[in-house]
Scaffold this motif. Sequence first.
Motif, PDB file in Angstrom:
ATOM      1  N   TRP A 156       0.834  -1.198   0.000  1.00  0.00           N
ATOM      2  CA  TRP A 156       0.000   0.000   0.000  1.00  0.00           C
ATOM      3  C   TRP A 156       0.875   1.257   0.000  1.00  0.00           C
ATOM      4  O   TRP A 156       0.646   2.203  -0.762  1.00  0.00           O
ATOM      5  CB  TRP A 156      -0.899  -0.049   1.233  1.00  0.00           C
ATOM      6  N   ASP A 206       0.223   2.576  -3.812  1.00  0.00           N
ATOM      7  CA  ASP A 206      -1.076   3.251  -3.817  1.00  0.00           C
ATOM      8  C   ASP A 206      -1.084   4.485  -4.709  1.00  0.00           C
ATOM      9  O   ASP A 206      -2.001   4.687  -5.489  1.00  0.00           O
ATOM     10  CB  ASP A 206      -1.478   3.632  -2.392  1.00  0.00           C
ATOM     11  N   THR A 207      -0.061   5.320  -4.610  1.00  0.00           N
ATOM     12  CA  THR A 207      -0.020   6.521  -5.450  1.00  0.00           C
ATOM     13  C   THR A 207       1.360   6.770  -6.041  1.00  0.00           C
ATOM     14  O   THR A 207       1.480   7.091  -7.221  1.00  0.00           O
ATOM     15  CB  THR A 207      -0.419   7.772  -4.633  1.00  0.00           C
ATOM     16  N   THR A 257      -1.502   7.983   2.191  1.00  0.00           N
ATOM     17  CA  THR A 257      -2.554   7.951   1.184  1.00  0.00           C
ATOM     18  C   THR A 257      -3.378   9.234   1.232  1.00  0.00           C
ATOM     19  O   THR A 257      -3.685   9.836   0.190  1.00  0.00           O
ATOM     20  CB  THR A 257      -3.470   6.736   1.402  1.00  0.00           C
TER      21      THR A 257
END
Length: 399
Positions: free
Chosen positions: A260, A264-265, A388
């Motif tokens: 994650w 995630d980004t 996040t």
Amino acid sequence: MHARPPPTSHSVHHPALRTRDGSEAKVRYEELFFDLVYVFAVTQLSHYLLAHLTPLGALETLLLWFAVWLGWQYTCWVTNWFDPRSAPIRLMLFGVMLAGLVMSAAIPGAFAERAQVFAAAFVAIQVGRSLFICLLLPRHHVLAANFRRILGWNCIAAVFWIAGALNAGPARMACWAVAIACEYVSPMFGFRLPGLGRSRTADWTIEGGHLAERCQLFVIMALGESILLTGDTFAKTHTLGSLSTVAFLSAFAGSLAMWWLYFDTSSEHGSHVIAHADDPGRLGAYFHYVHVLIVGGIIVTAVGNELVIAHPHGHMALPELIVMLGAPLAYLLGNGLYKRIVYGAFPASHAVGMAATAALAVAAPRLDLLAMNVLTTAVILAVAAWDTYRSRAAVPVGA
């Protein structure tokens, strides 16, 4: 920043080179097949550290990990420039695979009876690959001088690899540390050599998206090895009691948090930044420097997960403390540096997470392995959630 234009025609005439038409280069099946050897290498490193769980064993594992990473990294750059589907490059990859398999098989005895096998295989990878490319390219090709410099530093490092293999104890470690420094630091000053000059990162006409994807695939591969080791240890647990189950769930949550935190980004933004950089060669070098920390953290995490599942109430001695705290610290530091490249600043979430992880050392004498694992997993999960939230509004450098 603006996307770097495709290289001029004189740099793409050789039939083995990738065609640069402005579109993103694809990762080819040959490269994925090549990576299978490094799945084995990562597994061997995890097992080596587990079998040599001492400060000295940790240092030995670190040296071996740098060697494994260097072999993969230099090959990754070659396949960024050259098309793995061309017959010469495909055959070169298969040769490196064979030598890499021998090197990986020698890891358990690299500081014992198999030192010469390990060093010879690694030298064959580094020197053989660079020599092959030098012979493949015409002397005055735009990339030829760069590879001659790389070959020169590979040969300098080879002297120390062989010298280390012929010695033992501290002398071997010192020689191999110098060899690693030669190949890891030399790109920082353009592989400068007397009579050959130096390379400029602006001349490294790499395809940024491809290089970022290769790093991302290695992270996935390392996480996969961690999950396999976690599942295998849990399957071999004789008593699937509540503590082993909690340890298993904590280990899985930790792997999930690491995925994650990275994917995630920032992984998508990382591809964008390097693909649109004015100097993608410089950013590509930075990517490889920080990923050695990221993947190294995952490898050590796998060792910690096996310890926790097998011995939830295990004592927190110094070696266990190095594993349990060193892994998340390395992973958070590597990810933080990666995001500094992508977003232009080291994230506060990672700095706080590192401080919280380091603070757990104070409580270590009163904690067992399971308690420490749960706490470090909680830290990584908290950092991932914070990151996040922050990254949704973050803008990549040059966007």
